[in-house]
Design a protein around this motif. Sequence first.
Motif, PDB file in Angstrom:
ATOM      1  N   LYS A 164       6.852   6.494   1.980  1.00 15.73           N
ATOM      2  CA  LYS A 164       6.703   5.074   1.649  1.00 15.73           C
ATOM      3  C   LYS A 164       5.783   4.387   2.652  1.00 15.73           C
ATOM      4  O   LYS A 164       4.919   3.568   2.280  1.00 15.73           O
ATOM      5  N   PHE A 165       5.931   4.741   3.924  1.00 13.06           N
ATOM      6  CA  PHE A 165       5.113   4.173   4.992  1.00 13.06           C
ATOM      7  C   PHE A 165       3.654   4.590   4.818  1.00 13.06           C
ATOM      8  O   PHE A 165       2.742   3.746   4.873  1.00 13.06           O
ATOM      9  N   LEU A 166       3.419   5.875   4.583  1.00 12.77           N
ATOM     10  CA  LEU A 166       2.064   6.376   4.393  1.00 12.77           C
ATOM     11  C   LEU A 166       1.417   5.794   3.139  1.00 12.77           C
ATOM     12  O   LEU A 166       0.221   5.492   3.129  1.00 12.77           O
ATOM     13  N   ALA A 167       2.227   5.612   2.095  1.00 15.46           N
ATOM     14  CA  ALA A 167       1.694   5.056   0.845  1.00 15.46           C
ATOM     15  C   ALA A 167       1.122   3.661   1.072  1.00 15.46           C
ATOM     16  O   ALA A 167       0.089   3.300   0.500  1.00 15.46           O
ATOM     17  N   LYS A 168       1.778   2.866   1.928  1.00 13.19           N
ATOM     18  CA  LYS A 168       1.295   1.515   2.216  1.00 13.19           C
ATOM     19  C   LYS A 168       0.012   1.548   3.033  1.00 13.19           C
ATOM     20  O   LYS A 168      -0.886   0.718   2.833  1.00 13.19           O
ATOM     21  N   ILE A 169      -0.095   2.507   3.948  1.00 13.91           N
ATOM     22  CA  ILE A 169      -1.325   2.657   4.730  1.00 13.91           C
ATOM     23  C   ILE A 169      -2.483   3.043   3.815  1.00 13.91           C
ATOM     24  O   ILE A 169      -3.581   2.471   3.900  1.00 13.91           O
ATOM     25  N   LYS A 175      11.816   7.663  10.046  1.00  9.26           N
ATOM     26  CA  LYS A 175      12.556   8.802   9.519  1.00  9.26           C
ATOM     27  C   LYS A 175      13.100   8.507   8.128  1.00  9.26           C
ATOM     28  O   LYS A 175      13.620   7.421   7.874  1.00  9.26           O
ATOM     29  N   PHE A 176      12.938   9.462   7.235  1.00 10.95           N
ATOM     30  CA  PHE A 176      13.386   9.406   5.838  1.00 10.95           C
ATOM     31  C   PHE A 176      12.542   8.460   4.968  1.00 10.95           C
ATOM     32  O   PHE A 176      12.780   8.350   3.768  1.00 10.95           O
ATOM     33  N   GLU A 177      11.578   7.747   5.560  1.00 11.38           N
ATOM     34  CA  GLU A 177      10.729   6.853   4.773  1.00 11.38           C
ATOM     35  C   GLU A 177       9.247   7.115   5.058  1.00 11.38           C
ATOM     36  O   GLU A 177       8.413   6.219   4.931  1.00 11.38           O
ATOM     37  N   GLU A 178       8.950   8.330   5.444  1.00 12.55           N
ATOM     38  CA  GLU A 178       7.579   8.671   5.805  1.00 12.55           C
ATOM     39  C   GLU A 178       6.604   8.436   4.657  1.00 12.55           C
ATOM     40  O   GLU A 178       5.534   7.848   4.856  1.00 12.55           O
TER      41      GLU A 178
END
Length: 287
Positions: free
Chosen positions: A179-184, A174-177
């Motif tokens: 950033k998380f997707l960017a790394k994937i 939550k709130f970092e979606e």
Amino acid sequence: MLVTDPDGIYVDATFGGGGHSRGILSMLSEKGRLIAFDTDEDARANLPEDNRITLIHNNFRFIHNFLLSEGYSGGVNGILADLGVSSHQFDTAERGFSFRFDSRLDMRMNSKGENDAENVINSYSKEELERLFRVYGELKESGKIAAAICLARESGPIRTTGELGKAIERLLPKFEEHKFLAKIYQALRIEVNKEMRSLEKFLCGSLKSLKTGGRIAVITYHSLEDRMVKNFFKSGTTDGEAKSDALYGRLPSPFRAVTKKPVVPAEEEIKSNTRARSAKLRVAEKI
């Protein structure tokens, strides 16, 4: 920091939109020359009408061989590389580089390349996916991500960015979606384009291609790239281990640091260009 001789020969190893090339050309005399590299056919549309520039449609990993074939066996005065994905590639939905669009999983910088993100997502084993998300995405949840993808593809192939997002949506913090997707997406893009191997070959080829006193400037966007560039400038090797000789022992680095620390964008620049926020510039001179 790059152009020290207006009459010199320079290389823009990542032509993209041509912004860096135009900047270099503005500092060169009529005698100066610029050789640009880009694997993306779309980049040709950005080529300025200037007889001082030559665009080579190929991967910058082959920089040394192409410079030799172009007749620059005496070396060049400067080399610039702005790593990662160009804004054009990010903003073209069908290229599949961004989760902002629902499009086919592609991510090939060279649209004629054999491997793409759809193939990686659907054919790699759970262990292979876990490795690339851990190593290239630096994600602690790499095992869970790989497992979620493998579970989702049991119902059918994952072909689009939207389908990939749905497969892993329960893992998004939550709130970092974003950033998380960017790394994937970073991990997938690096794997598809073999970016780390290409960067290693580019750096080694650049060392061979530079004249003594010539400079290399590299802009990186994530820690994997920056670590490799930092190591290479420090020791002449990408792993940071200095070369040694049986007679003389540890050999000195072939470079002198022009930037003691990486140059990062100021707050004003980030406000006007948010994509610069993670950029780091390192410059070194061949000695």
